[in-house]
Design a protein around this motif. Sequence first.
Motif, PDB file in Angstrom:
ATOM      1  N   ILE A  32      11.893  51.354  88.519  1.00 48.75           N
ATOM      2  CA  ILE A  32      10.723  50.644  88.019  1.00 48.75           C
ATOM      3  C   ILE A  32      10.993  49.150  88.118  1.00 48.75           C
ATOM      4  O   ILE A  32      12.141  48.706  88.100  1.00 48.75           O
ATOM      5  N   LEU A  33       9.932  48.386  88.240  1.00 47.84           N
ATOM      6  CA  LEU A  33      10.022  46.941  88.311  1.00 47.84           C
ATOM      7  C   LEU A  33       9.551  46.378  86.984  1.00 47.84           C
ATOM      8  O   LEU A  33       8.464  46.722  86.506  1.00 47.84           O
ATOM      9  N   LEU A  34      10.375  45.542  86.379  1.00 51.59           N
ATOM     10  CA  LEU A  34      10.036  44.939  85.104  1.00 51.59           C
ATOM     11  C   LEU A  34       9.827  43.440  85.275  1.00 51.59           C
ATOM     12  O   LEU A  34      10.515  42.802  86.071  1.00 51.59           O
ATOM     13  N   ALA A  39      12.251  35.741  80.621  1.00 56.24           N
ATOM     14  CA  ALA A  39      13.292  36.757  80.825  1.00 56.24           C
ATOM     15  C   ALA A  39      14.581  36.459  80.069  1.00 56.24           C
ATOM     16  O   ALA A  39      15.177  37.367  79.484  1.00 56.24           O
ATOM     17  N   LEU A  40      15.021  35.228  80.047  1.00 56.88           N
ATOM     18  CA  LEU A  40      16.274  34.904  79.373  1.00 56.88           C
ATOM     19  C   LEU A  40      16.209  35.182  77.876  1.00 56.88           C
ATOM     20  O   LEU A  40      17.213  35.526  77.258  1.00 56.88           O
ATOM     21  N   GLN A  41      15.041  35.071  77.289  1.00 58.34           N
ATOM     22  CA  GLN A  41      14.876  35.348  75.866  1.00 58.34           C
ATOM     23  C   GLN A  41      14.564  36.813  75.603  1.00 58.34           C
ATOM     24  O   GLN A  41      15.025  37.381  74.620  1.00 58.34           O
ATOM     25  N   GLU A  42      13.764  37.424  76.456  1.00 58.59           N
ATOM     26  CA  GLU A  42      13.270  38.774  76.197  1.00 58.59           C
ATOM     27  C   GLU A  42      14.192  39.882  76.699  1.00 58.59           C
ATOM     28  O   GLU A  42      14.194  40.981  76.142  1.00 58.59           O
ATOM     29  N   LEU A  43      14.970  39.623  77.730  1.00 55.01           N
ATOM     30  CA  LEU A  43      15.813  40.667  78.295  1.00 55.01           C
ATOM     31  C   LEU A  43      16.858  41.197  77.318  1.00 55.01           C
ATOM     32  O   LEU A  43      17.047  42.419  77.244  1.00 55.01           O
ATOM     33  N   PRO A  44      17.517  40.342  76.517  1.00 57.17           N
ATOM     34  CA  PRO A  44      18.456  40.899  75.534  1.00 57.17           C
ATOM     35  C   PRO A  44      17.778  41.830  74.524  1.00 57.17           C
ATOM     36  O   PRO A  44      18.330  42.867  74.159  1.00 57.17           O
TER      37      PRO A  44
END
Length: 61
Positions: A32-34, A39-44
């Motif tokens: 899947i593509l996310l 991204a730097l804040q939400e990925l963790p």
Amino acid sequence: MFVTGFRTGLIGSYESVAIKIQELQAIGIDNILLTFRNALQELPDFYKNVNNRLESEFIKK
């Protein structure tokens, strides 16, 4: 490769996203593509709340 974009329904709470990913896996989708706004804040948070849930469910099976 077939790309469906946002039609996968991966928008919502951590729990609903994890459940949807499990449903996609159950029908044979293995990639899947996310995308994230920040991204730097939400990925963790994604990793902690979605990926860890998926791993624990996989271990149970």
